[in-house]
Design an enzyme around this catalytic site. Sequence first.
Site: not given
Ligand code: NAD
Length: 507
Positions: A182, A185-186, A235, A290, A392
């Site tokens: 999955k 979606e962005r 996140s 990240c 962050e």
């Molecule tokens: P996000 O948490 O908004 O979304 C990540 C995924 O989760 C997406 O596929 C989204 O559709 C899904 N999602 C979002 N809200 C949800 C919910 N309430 N319930 C279930 N699923 C949900 O993250 P983002 O904005 O796409 O990515 C940026 C974040 O990812 C930053 O915090 C970054 O630090 C983190 N990140 C961490 C690593 C790492 O290795 N630790 C690597 C890349 C990115």
Amino acid sequence: MNAIPAAAAAPEIAHWIGGRRVPGASGRLADVYEPSSGRVGARVALASAAEVAQAVGSAQEAFAAWSQVPPLQRARVMFRFRSLLLDNAERVAAQIASEHGKVIADARGELTRGLEVVEFAAGIPQLLKGEYSENVGREVDSYSLRQPLGVVAGVTPFNFPAMVPLWMFPVAIACGNCFVLKPSERDPSTALLLAELLKEAGLPDGVLNVVNGDKEAVDALLDNTSVRAISFVGSTPVARYIYTRACERGKRAQALGGAKNHMVVMPDADLDQAADALLGAGYGSAGERCMAISVVVAVGEKTADALAARLVPRVRELRISHSMDEQADMGPLVTGAHLARVRGYIDSGVAEGARLLVDGRGFSLAGHEQGFFLGGSLFDRVTPAMKIYREEIFGPVLSMVRVADLPAAIELINRHEFGNGCAIFTRDGRSARAFASGIQIGMVGVNVPIPVPMAFHSFGGWKASLFGDHHVHGPEGVRFYTRQKTVTSRWPAPSAGGADFMMPTMK
Ligand code: NAD
């Protein structure tokens, strides 16, 4: 800043189920932007629980045959996938750049790091070798092996639309699992392109499926009893939620969360090198990594002043352009909403009394006025109580904190909620060793600003940056996607026998 409304003809992004594109059936769609222009370039289907069940069903059906394919043959699919990724690298990179907004050279780099995991997964026959002990008892032998879990799922973030999915599915599939991805979606189109190439490489239909969607699709994956394990990257609040809910339902889970990565600059460091490192690590990919450095910890006032003097002109001169500009250092942010959020952090830093040395809020790119652009910003005299330090930001904003000595730097970093990456710049081995040993962070760099482990090591943070026991890819990835079985066997002579009611021990 406001996006140009969707053209009526914006193409619809489908799912990938059973080896083909399947149009969305839920009636729910989300806009996918082109950050450089601010235009809506496409609309992505958001899966319902029924569509997720269809994808999981397709994976479940494929598992019986795929898990029996010898590891060497599974590895050969990965070899062909690698070649196809190389042949199509420009196409994949352009797709990443178009929906994410990162500049094309950076998108190529992302693909390379993902491709390295495919190369690692191609070594799966060696990685799955078990252990054997002869005569654990008299004429009794024991061996252990690792078997795939079944259907496993991955939920991935927007910031690495190729690399993060590639951290997961090549290893899982090479281990003999079937996968449901999955993506964010962005920027969902890259995942579909990868799935098509993997099919072309010879992967049987149903072994990899892609469902596009939002929370509804993720919850359906979490609640589906056929999904045995879930890998998440995103996140921290969502990581915590996914880990908890997956564990409650008896699934194996690894959930990687957000970050606030510090780079310590010691008084003896080469400050030109340190400034160069901070520019790339702080502003590359517009800070949407990240492993981006978002806090520089300057040890001593003189170090801080000298570093600020080097950083200010260079941050002002960052080459910011649209994502297809080969000369650009960084491009736009991913969406207008994210741009507004990052600007809000800069406002908050100013309100809380940090010194804004470079203000990127006025930046606009001629000819791309509707794009989601922000100039590089630099704060000095940031304190741990400020929101811009605690949270962050995920944008091109670097904060400098001044401390007196190395122990104070280590204590500062160890007190932070996040524990993904960090770095120290110094010429002194003793300081570097004390830092690497005492810091409570998963990935540490010594004169290396972004210490992302190679594919044959494992990637993961500590504290609120990772929930679960396994890091991703490398040996930990293989362990995560397999479970161990130990067989103890004896071939007694026909006359041997007799019941033994005692605890079995070696006599
Ligand atoms: P996000 O948490 O908004 O979304 C990540 C995924 O989760 C997406 O596929 C989204 O559709 C899904 N999602 C979002 N809200 C949800 C919910 N309430 N319930 C279930 N699923 C949900 O993250 P983002 O904005 O796409 O990515 C940026 C974040 O990812 C930053 O915090 C970054 O630090 C983190 N990140 C961490 C690593 C790492 O290795 N630790 C690597 C890349 C990115």
